[in-house]
Design a protein around this motif. Sequence first.
Motif, PDB file in Angstrom:
ATOM      1  N   PRO A  65     -39.610 133.149  39.310  1.00 19.09           N
ATOM      2  CA  PRO A  65     -38.196 132.887  39.019  1.00 19.09           C
ATOM      3  C   PRO A  65     -37.763 133.290  37.618  1.00 19.09           C
ATOM      4  N   GLN A  66     -38.699 133.431  36.671  1.00 18.23           N
ATOM      5  CA  GLN A  66     -38.331 133.807  35.309  1.00 18.23           C
ATOM      6  C   GLN A  66     -38.528 135.292  35.030  1.00 18.23           C
ATOM      7  N   ASP A  67     -39.071 136.044  35.971  1.00 19.03           N
ATOM      8  CA  ASP A  67     -39.243 137.483  35.798  1.00 19.03           C
ATOM      9  C   ASP A  67     -37.913 138.204  36.017  1.00 19.03           C
ATOM     10  N   ILE A  68     -37.736 139.322  35.326  1.00 20.58           N
ATOM     11  CA  ILE A  68     -36.665 140.267  35.640  1.00 20.58           C
ATOM     12  C   ILE A  68     -37.289 141.416  36.404  1.00 20.58           C
ATOM     13  N   VAL A  69     -36.759 141.711  37.580  1.00 17.59           N
ATOM     14  CA  VAL A  69     -37.198 142.855  38.375  1.00 17.59           C
ATOM     15  C   VAL A  69     -36.025 143.828  38.470  1.00 17.59           C
ATOM     16  N   VAL A  70     -36.215 145.037  37.960  1.00 16.93           N
ATOM     17  CA  VAL A  70     -35.177 146.065  37.969  1.00 16.93           C
ATOM     18  C   VAL A  70     -35.548 147.109  39.013  1.00 16.93           C
ATOM     19  N   THR A  71     -34.717 147.245  40.023  1.00 18.28           N
ATOM     20  CA  THR A  71     -34.927 148.293  41.025  1.00 18.28           C
ATOM     21  C   THR A  71     -33.983 149.443  40.695  1.00 18.28           C
ATOM     22  N   LEU A  72     -34.505 150.670  40.714  1.00 21.46           N
ATOM     23  CA  LEU A  72     -33.842 151.810  40.096  1.00 21.46           C
ATOM     24  C   LEU A  72     -32.944 152.609  41.031  1.00 21.46           C
ATOM     25  N   GLY A  73     -32.712 152.115  42.254  1.00 23.05           N
ATOM     26  CA  GLY A  73     -31.821 152.830  43.162  1.00 23.05           C
ATOM     27  C   GLY A  73     -32.570 153.659  44.187  1.00 23.05           C
ATOM     28  N   ASP A  74     -31.802 154.286  45.090  1.00 24.12           N
ATOM     29  CA  ASP A  74     -32.337 155.020  46.236  1.00 24.12           C
ATOM     30  C   ASP A  74     -33.178 154.102  47.117  1.00 24.12           C
ATOM     31  N   TYR A  75     -32.516 153.074  47.630  1.00 24.27           N
ATOM     32  CA  TYR A  75     -33.144 152.153  48.583  1.00 24.27           C
ATOM     33  C   TYR A  75     -33.091 152.710  49.995  1.00 24.27           C
ATOM     34  N   VAL A  76     -32.095 153.544  50.257  1.00 26.49           N
ATOM     35  CA  VAL A  76     -31.837 154.039  51.605  1.00 26.49           C
ATOM     36  C   VAL A  76     -32.243 155.500  51.725  1.00 26.49           C
ATOM     37  N   ASP A  77     -32.240 155.971  52.999  1.00 29.80           N
ATOM     38  CA  ASP A  77     -32.439 157.386  53.355  1.00 29.80           C
ATOM     39  C   ASP A  77     -33.907 157.802  53.327  1.00 29.80           C
ATOM     40  N   ARG A  78     -34.206 158.712  54.212  1.00 26.74           N
ATOM     41  CA  ARG A  78     -35.486 159.426  54.299  1.00 26.74           C
ATOM     42  C   ARG A  78     -36.606 158.601  54.914  1.00 26.74           C
ATOM     43  N   GLY A  79     -36.881 157.430  54.443  1.00 27.41           N
ATOM     44  CA  GLY A  79     -37.930 156.589  55.015  1.00 27.41           C
ATOM     45  C   GLY A  79     -37.471 155.900  56.291  1.00 27.41           C
ATOM     46  N   GLY A 137     -31.208 162.497  54.537  1.00 29.46           N
ATOM     47  CA  GLY A 137     -31.834 161.242  54.920  1.00 29.46           C
ATOM     48  C   GLY A 137     -30.945 160.235  55.581  1.00 29.46           C
ATOM     49  N   GLY A 138     -29.650 160.536  55.719  1.00 24.83           N
ATOM     50  CA  GLY A 138     -28.736 159.586  56.327  1.00 24.83           C
ATOM     51  C   GLY A 138     -29.040 159.283  57.786  1.00 24.83           C
ATOM     52  N   VAL A 139     -29.611 160.243  58.491  1.00 22.64           N
ATOM     53  CA  VAL A 139     -29.940 160.017  59.906  1.00 22.64           C
ATOM     54  C   VAL A 139     -30.914 158.854  60.034  1.00 22.64           C
ATOM     55  N   GLU A 140     -31.944 158.854  59.196  1.00 26.39           N
ATOM     56  CA  GLU A 140     -32.932 157.774  59.238  1.00 26.39           C
ATOM     57  C   GLU A 140     -32.297 156.421  58.894  1.00 26.39           C
ATOM     58  N   THR A 141     -31.361 156.431  57.950  1.00 22.96           N
ATOM     59  CA  THR A 141     -30.674 155.184  57.606  1.00 22.96           C
ATOM     60  C   THR A 141     -29.872 154.669  58.789  1.00 22.96           C
ATOM     61  N   LEU A 142     -29.108 155.534  59.423  1.00 22.66           N
ATOM     62  CA  LEU A 142     -28.311 155.111  60.577  1.00 22.66           C
ATOM     63  C   LEU A 142     -29.203 154.574  61.689  1.00 22.66           C
ATOM     64  N   GLU A 143     -30.324 155.212  61.928  1.00 22.90           N
ATOM     65  CA  GLU A 143     -31.242 154.728  62.960  1.00 22.90           C
ATOM     66  C   GLU A 143     -31.756 153.331  62.633  1.00 22.90           C
ATOM     67  N   SER A 144     -32.004 153.070  61.350  1.00 18.23           N
ATOM     68  CA  SER A 144     -32.512 151.748  60.971  1.00 18.23           C
ATOM     69  C   SER A 144     -31.474 150.663  61.176  1.00 18.23           C
ATOM     70  N   TYR A 145     -30.196 151.031  61.158  1.00 19.78           N
ATOM     71  CA  TYR A 145     -29.107 150.084  61.408  1.00 19.78           C
ATOM     72  C   TYR A 145     -28.673 150.071  62.875  1.00 19.78           C
ATOM     73  N   ASN A 146     -29.412 150.751  63.739  1.00 24.99           N
ATOM     74  CA  ASN A 146     -29.055 150.830  65.163  1.00 24.99           C
ATOM     75  C   ASN A 146     -27.626 151.339  65.339  1.00 24.99           C
ATOM     76  N   PHE A 147     -27.332 152.419  64.671  1.00 25.08           N
ATOM     77  CA  PHE A 147     -25.992 153.005  64.663  1.00 25.08           C
ATOM     78  C   PHE A 147     -25.505 153.310  66.076  1.00 25.08           C
ATOM     79  N   ASP A 148     -24.275 152.864  66.362  1.00 24.21           N
ATOM     80  CA  ASP A 148     -23.698 153.068  67.700  1.00 24.21           C
ATOM     81  C   ASP A 148     -22.402 153.862  67.665  1.00 24.21           C
ATOM     82  N   GLY A 149     -22.140 154.531  66.533  1.00 20.13           N
ATOM     83  CA  GLY A 149     -20.965 155.381  66.453  1.00 20.13           C
ATOM     84  C   GLY A 149     -19.891 154.896  65.503  1.00 20.13           C
ATOM     85  N   GLY A 150     -19.915 153.628  65.128  1.00 19.01           N
ATOM     86  CA  GLY A 150     -18.920 153.091  64.207  1.00 19.01           C
ATOM     87  C   GLY A 150     -19.453 153.029  62.794  1.00 19.01           C
ATOM     88  N   LEU A 151     -18.573 153.196  61.808  1.00 21.86           N
ATOM     89  CA  LEU A 151     -18.993 153.189  60.414  1.00 21.86           C
ATOM     90  C   LEU A 151     -18.985 151.797  59.794  1.00 21.86           C
TER      91      LEU A 151
END
Length: 239
Positions: free
Chosen positions: A49-63, A110-124
């Motif tokens: 709880p007292q640590d600072i964790v900095v995540t540098l971005g690019d959480y989505v896409d490709r994986g 990498g957006g295709v992989e992101t959409l698949e992970s969200y079970n994309f059904d055509g709506g944004l």
Amino acid sequence: MSRRWTAILRPPLFHGGDETLTERLIAIGDIHGCRNALKTLLEAVDPGPQDIVVTLGDYVDRGPDSAGVIDELIALGKRTRLVSLMGNHEEMMLEVVRHGEPHHNWLRYGGVETLESYNFDGGLDFLSPEHDRFFDSLGDYFVTDDYFFTHAAYDPGLPLEEQSTEMLRWYSLTEGVPPQHISGKTAVVGHTANRHGEILDVGHLLCIDTYCYGGGWLTAVDLKTRKYWQASDDGVLRS
């Protein structure tokens, strides 16, 4: 795709805590949908709880599991002091989802992989309210102690609040490593993938994007001790 730059650069908000109580200052590089690697890494680092964790971005896409990565980060923010920055891949996604920009470049990178992970059904409108709030919380830079953090790079001669988002989110170190920033602080960045899996350390700058989505490693570094941990998306850990 045109880029809709933010008018005001903003540091991200803490998810709780008083900075004077910091125990560790930990940075995590580009995750790119690698939820298994992130879970393995967090089990090893075990942020408190007292640590600072900095995540540098690019959480989505490709994986394979961008949605799952966001779930993990939201949970992480409830048990430590999470600071999450905006990467160029979040920018591309949000330009399509929120501003109706053409989708072709995002899908290509990498957006295709992101959409698949969200079970994309055509709506944004596929982002849940909780995920929307997470993306709204992302900042452009973070400064603490002797370090500052951005997704990609920086202009060495400008204060962080005057930097362009082009430089902070898109500049590749393959075009040249910038000199030390006028603040004299050490920069911690991602974005430029080190495909050999090793951290790039040139003294005044550390780049910790170690190509997890491409078969490399997801890296976390404790900046105060320079201890590091790396995890692959098949669950292998090394430190």
